[in-house]
Design a protein around this motif. Structure first.
Motif, PDB file in Angstrom:
ATOM      1  N   LEU A 126       6.417   1.819   6.643  1.00 34.66           N
ATOM      2  CA  LEU A 126       7.725   1.264   6.300  1.00 34.66           C
ATOM      3  C   LEU A 126       7.606  -0.037   5.511  1.00 34.66           C
ATOM      4  N   ILE A 127       6.591  -0.830   5.846  1.00 33.64           N
ATOM      5  CA  ILE A 127       6.310  -2.073   5.110  1.00 33.64           C
ATOM      6  C   ILE A 127       4.797  -2.131   4.913  1.00 33.64           C
ATOM      7  N   ARG A 128       4.371  -2.492   3.720  1.00 35.35           N
ATOM      8  CA  ARG A 128       2.933  -2.450   3.413  1.00 35.35           C
ATOM      9  C   ARG A 128       2.183  -3.733   3.789  1.00 35.35           C
ATOM     10  N   GLY A 129       2.894  -4.794   4.073  1.00 38.58           N
ATOM     11  CA  GLY A 129       2.241  -6.043   4.468  1.00 38.58           C
ATOM     12  C   GLY A 129       1.273  -6.542   3.413  1.00 38.58           C
ATOM     13  N   GLU A 170       9.004 -10.474   4.959  1.00 34.93           N
ATOM     14  CA  GLU A 170       8.921 -11.927   4.730  1.00 34.93           C
ATOM     15  C   GLU A 170       7.596 -12.487   5.257  1.00 34.93           C
ATOM     16  N   LYS A 171       7.112 -11.933   6.371  1.00 29.80           N
ATOM     17  CA  LYS A 171       5.908 -12.464   7.021  1.00 29.80           C
ATOM     18  C   LYS A 171       4.643 -11.723   6.581  1.00 29.80           C
ATOM     19  N   ASP A 172       4.776 -10.777   5.654  1.00 31.46           N
ATOM     20  CA  ASP A 172       3.618 -10.015   5.174  1.00 31.46           C
ATOM     21  C   ASP A 172       2.936  -9.222   6.284  1.00 31.46           C
ATOM     22  N   ILE A 173       3.740  -8.665   7.174  1.00 32.31           N
ATOM     23  CA  ILE A 173       3.192  -7.868   8.273  1.00 32.31           C
ATOM     24  C   ILE A 173       3.525  -6.396   8.008  1.00 32.31           C
ATOM     25  N   ALA A 174       2.497  -5.549   7.999  1.00 32.83           N
ATOM     26  CA  ALA A 174       2.726  -4.121   7.754  1.00 32.83           C
ATOM     27  C   ALA A 174       3.462  -3.506   8.942  1.00 32.83           C
ATOM     28  N   VAL A 175       4.349  -2.561   8.663  1.00 33.18           N
ATOM     29  CA  VAL A 175       5.083  -1.880   9.735  1.00 33.18           C
ATOM     30  C   VAL A 175       4.913  -0.367   9.577  1.00 33.18           C
ATOM     31  N   LEU A 176       4.449   0.264  10.665  1.00 32.05           N
ATOM     32  CA  LEU A 176       4.281   1.719  10.700  1.00 32.05           C
ATOM     33  C   LEU A 176       5.131   2.272  11.834  1.00 32.05           C
ATOM     34  N   ALA A 177       5.546   3.517  11.705  1.00 32.20           N
ATOM     35  CA  ALA A 177       6.299   4.161  12.784  1.00 32.20           C
ATOM     36  C   ALA A 177       5.731   5.552  13.022  1.00 32.20           C
ATOM     37  N   THR A 178       5.414   5.840  14.285  1.00 29.77           N
ATOM     38  CA  THR A 178       4.868   7.149  14.634  1.00 29.77           C
ATOM     39  C   THR A 178       5.686   7.777  15.762  1.00 29.77           C
ATOM     40  N   ASN A 179       5.659   9.099  15.813  1.00 31.08           N
ATOM     41  CA  ASN A 179       6.361   9.790  16.906  1.00 31.08           C
ATOM     42  C   ASN A 179       5.520   9.834  18.181  1.00 31.08           C
ATOM     43  N   LEU A 180       4.245   9.475  18.063  1.00 32.76           N
ATOM     44  CA  LEU A 180       3.353   9.554  19.229  1.00 32.76           C
ATOM     45  C   LEU A 180       3.747   8.519  20.281  1.00 32.76           C
TER      46      LEU A 180
END
Lengths: 114, 141
Positions: A15-18, A86-96
């Protein structure tokens, strides 16, 4: 382990690449308790959680985490994503679920944060 | 660097979702000043936990930060109900936080112990019915 590889093994949506998908993550922790996350030292770490609120990103920021994975199909809202960007933090989302996601990463050689 | 840098923040009133702005601001200032990353993290975690406490228990408050060459001194003050038994509040797992705070990942009784772990100095001044001040110092190595 690179963020791109983590996304791949967790079948996660990025969702966000950071700082970028080639960023190397050296340790991870899985918790829904943010104070527990802050009790330990972390280096180039990633946080996996089922919690979904802006304080997850704030906590990641305080411990210098490079990425956050939201588990169990939770989808962060726009406010969370904006803060992460804004904070350069990558965001991932999984169904697990959390345990399974952590197990898969551990089996791929990613150790827990101490 | 000048002799001292002072930062001052008003902490939000009972709005946990926006808590953390002050700690983030302090962290960025330390980063710009070139402080050792390990010390920045210790200061950021200490201030963030205290900020969260002020918002949860103190209905918001004030953060005052003084940065000198060898340390950062952070004072978080609130006008909340105060802490009747500080020794009890310092125990891991002791918490009086409401359920909604717990559902956001805090209020598990780890905040004050975490600050004690990361800060070099932690002093708690509290009067029941008047408020609480946390004075924290992180020395730069």
């Amino acid at each position: 382990m690179k963020i791109a590889d983590i996304a791949n093994v967790l079948e996660a949506e990025i969702l966000i690449r950071g700082t970028g998908l080639e960023t190397e993550i050296v340790s991870a922790c899985g918790s829904d308790l943010m104070s527990d996350v802050m009790a330990f030292g972390h280096e180039n770490a990633m946080l996996l959680t089922g919690l979904i609120n802006p304080q997850v990103i704030r906590t990641a920021e305080m411990i210098d985490a490079l990425a956050v994975v939201f588990v169990r199909g939770k989808k962060p809202d726009e406010a969370i994503l904006t803060l992460a960007k804004e904070k350069d933090i990558a965001v991932l989302a999984t169904n697990l679920p959390l345990f399974t996601a952590c197990g898969i990463l551990y089996a791929h050689g990613l150790p827990g944060s101490r | 660097m000048a002799k001292s840098i002072f930062l001052s923040y008003k902490l939000p009133c009972e709005d946990l979702s926006s808590a953390g702005e002050a700690s983030s601001g302090m962290k960025n200032t330390l980063k710009k000043l070139g402080v050792n990353p390990v010390d920045i993290k210790r200061a950021a975690i200490s201030m963030y936990e205290a900020e969260i406490n002020a918002v949860i228990h103190g209905k918001g408050g004030q953060a005052e930060v003084e940065i000198t060459l060898d340390k950062v001194r952070i004072v978080i003050s609130d006008q909340g109900p105060g802490i009747p038994d500080i020794e009890q509040a310092m125990q891991e797992g002791y918490s009086t936080a409401p359920a909604e705070v717990r559902s956001m990942g805090f209020g598990a009784g780890m905040g004050l112990p975490n600050i004690a772990k990361h800060a070099d100095v932690l002093q708690i001044e509290s009067s029941v019915g008047i408020g609480t001040s946390l004075i924290m110092e992180v020395k730069f190595n």
